[in-house]
Design an enzyme around this catalytic site. Structure first.
Site, short mmCIF file in Angstrom:
data_model
loop_
_atom_site.label_atom_id
_atom_site.label_comp_id
_atom_site.label_asym_id
_atom_site.label_seq_id
_atom_site.Cartn_x
_atom_site.Cartn_y
_atom_site.Cartn_z
N ARG A 103 -10.65 -6.96 32.08
CA ARG A 103 -9.56 -7.57 31.35
C ARG A 103 -9.70 -9.14 31.44
O ARG A 103 -9.28 -9.84 30.54
CB ARG A 103 -8.24 -7.22 31.89
CG ARG A 103 -6.93 -7.78 31.26
CD ARG A 103 -5.46 -7.17 31.40
NE ARG A 103 -5.51 -6.55 32.91
CZ ARG A 103 -5.26 -6.88 33.84
NH1 ARG A 103 -5.38 -8.34 34.01
NH2 ARG A 103 -5.17 -6.45 35.07
N ASP A 117 -4.91 -19.33 10.80
CA ASP A 117 -5.77 -18.06 10.64
C ASP A 117 -6.75 -17.99 9.82
O ASP A 117 -6.44 -18.08 8.49
CB ASP A 117 -4.37 -17.04 10.48
CG ASP A 117 -4.84 -15.34 10.25
OD1 ASP A 117 -6.02 -15.38 10.30
OD2 ASP A 117 -3.97 -14.74 10.68
N LYS A 130 -11.47 -7.70 10.01
CA LYS A 130 -11.86 -7.82 8.57
C LYS A 130 -13.43 -8.34 8.54
O LYS A 130 -14.20 -7.66 8.84
CB LYS A 130 -10.81 -8.83 8.13
CG LYS A 130 -9.41 -8.63 8.40
CD LYS A 130 -8.79 -7.24 7.85
CE LYS A 130 -7.60 -7.06 8.59
NZ LYS A 130 -6.58 -7.93 8.54
N TYR A 159 0.09 -13.05 6.57
CA TYR A 159 -0.09 -11.48 7.03
C TYR A 159 1.45 -11.08 7.32
O TYR A 159 2.09 -11.78 8.21
CB TYR A 159 -1.25 -11.50 8.14
CG TYR A 159 -1.25 -10.05 8.51
CD1 TYR A 159 -2.08 -9.12 7.62
CD2 TYR A 159 -1.06 -9.60 9.42
CE1 TYR A 159 -2.29 -7.73 7.72
CE2 TYR A 159 -1.27 -8.16 10.05
CZ TYR A 159 -1.87 -7.39 9.14
OH TYR A 159 -2.18 -6.17 9.53
#
Ligand SMILES: *Cc1c(COP(=O)(O)O)cnc(C)c1O
Length: 396
Positions: free
Chosen positions: A61, A186, A211, A114
């Site tokens: 992590r 973004d 994407k 988005y």
């Protein structure tokens, strides 16, 4: 560990960043280090790793060698201080809000971001006292008017989803910085191949690697790239503890996809440059929005800010929502599905799909009309895509 790749072109960087030969085995393809935890030689070493006095891995992590390659690769292409990989694009955004904002702070964002990015701010972070205002950030006066004394983050998506409207990153960064606010971009739609926000004054970049970066429609993943060491150091502890971390296998797949980013983006863009004029000339199409067309109102900004118009096209079929549905129900080669940036062409209807959670008035104000159709052009043969549009439009 890392090559100095700055002197190379973007395609060379894409193929070689994070891709050094494995020292232990000589493996050319990166090994998948599928381990949750890493052994220490002795207690002293463990203590030093936790204290940050010694490099090396502790627990996945907080860091993992396979994930580190991907972080290095994307950060190299963006020109940032480092990468912080996340389980999804939304994980990247939420990590950034937790890291950079406190209760009482305010964000100004692009109205047509988005859909879930806006929903999470307005519906969820608002419950923790983090405020946000979404405006048309292509209108600099609207940005100025939305900034408050407590605004500490300006969040731009350009090209924006799904209106394909652009925001001038440099101009917005100047306004934000004058008020002491950071600028988050973004960069999912353009990918670092076509747009590098740090060159225009952005402070942090985020990606949905689901994407273009992964590009094969088989992974959900995100990335944060801060511009400076100082910002990296601020975000890293939140990233380590918040839990939106990546899995090594997920990282390996995304890294494999990343290597072909250059050729995928170029092929899809070449196709979009053929499909967009075809749609624009079609009598059943009301309008087409594509930065590579002279008709795009920000054609000039696209030329200045981006290295190419990309492969996302929005358009409206004459006859509104029903005509759009006829088209979508009749495509044969193209796939009716949300998401974008994969090798295959995907077509969707944002008002009833990705942006359905947005109130209709907000949607319309953001330019997302009822009949808007968005297509993410893939790497098929352009002629086949045009033929598919032709036959599907015949059904309208
Ligand atoms: C898909 C997308 C996101 C969210 O990413 P996930 O990987 O689906 O969580 C954020 N921003 C943009 C522009 C996107 O297209």
């Amino acid at each position: 560990m890392s090559h100095d790749l700055k002197r190379y072109g973007r395609n060379t960087q894409t193929i070689h960043a994070g891709q050094y030969v494995d020292e232990a085995t000589g493996a050319v393809a990166p090994p998948i280090i599928q381990s949750s935890t890493f052994a220490f030689d002795n207690c002293k070493q463990g203590a030093e790793r936790f204290a940050g006095a010694e490099g090396g891995y502790i627990y996945t992590r907080m860091g993992n060698p396979t994930i580190a390659r991907l972080e290095e690769a994307v950060a190299t292409l963006e020109g940032g201080a480092g990468g912080l990989a996340t389980s999804s694009g939304m994980g990247a955004l939420c990590t950034l809000v937790f890291a950079l904002m406190n209760a009482g702070d305010h964000m100004v964002g692009t109205a047509s971001v988005y859909g879930p990015s806006r929903v999470v701010m307005e519906r969820d972070f608002s419950r923790f006292g983090v405020e946000s205002t979404f405006v048309d950030t292509s209108d600099l006066d609207a940005v100025r008017a939305a900034i408050r004394p407590n605004t500490n983050l300006v969040f731009i998506e350009t090209p924006a989803n799904p209106t394909i409207s652009l925001t001038d990153i440099g101009a917005v960064a100047a306004i934000a910085h004058e008020h002491g606010a950071l600028v988050l971009v973004d960069n999912t739609f353009a990918s670092p191949l076509l747009q590098r926000p740090f060159e225009h004054g952005a402070d942090v970049v985020m990606h949905s690697m689901t994407k273009f970066i992964n590009g094969h429609t088989d992974v959900v993943a995100g990335m944060i790239v801060p511009s400076t060491e100082e910002l990296f150091t601020r975000i890293k502890p939140v990233h380590s503890y918040l839990g939106a971390c990546m899995d090594p296998h997920q990282a390996w797949l995304a890294l494999r996809g990343f290597k072909t980013l250059g050729m995928r983006v170029r092929t899809a863009q070449d196709n979009a440059r053929k499909v967009a004029p075809f749609l624009e000339a079609h009598p059943k199409v009301e309008w087409v929005r594509y930065p590579g067309l002279d008709s795009h109102p920000q054609h000039e900004l696209a030329d200045r800010q981006m290295d190419g118009p990309g492969s996302l096209i929005s358009f409206e079929v004459k006859g509104g929502i029903e005509a759009g549905a006829r088209l979508l129900d009749n495509v044969e080669l193209m796939t009716l599905a949300v998401s974008l940036g994969g090798i295959e062409t995907l077509i969707q209807h944002p008002p009833s799909m990705t942006h359905a959670a947005m109130p209709r008035d907000d949607r319309l104000a953001a330019g997302i009309t009822d009949g808007l159709v968005r297509v993410s052009i893939g790497c098929e043969d352009a002629d086949d895509l045009i033929k598919d549009f032709e036959q599907a439009l015949d059904h309208v």
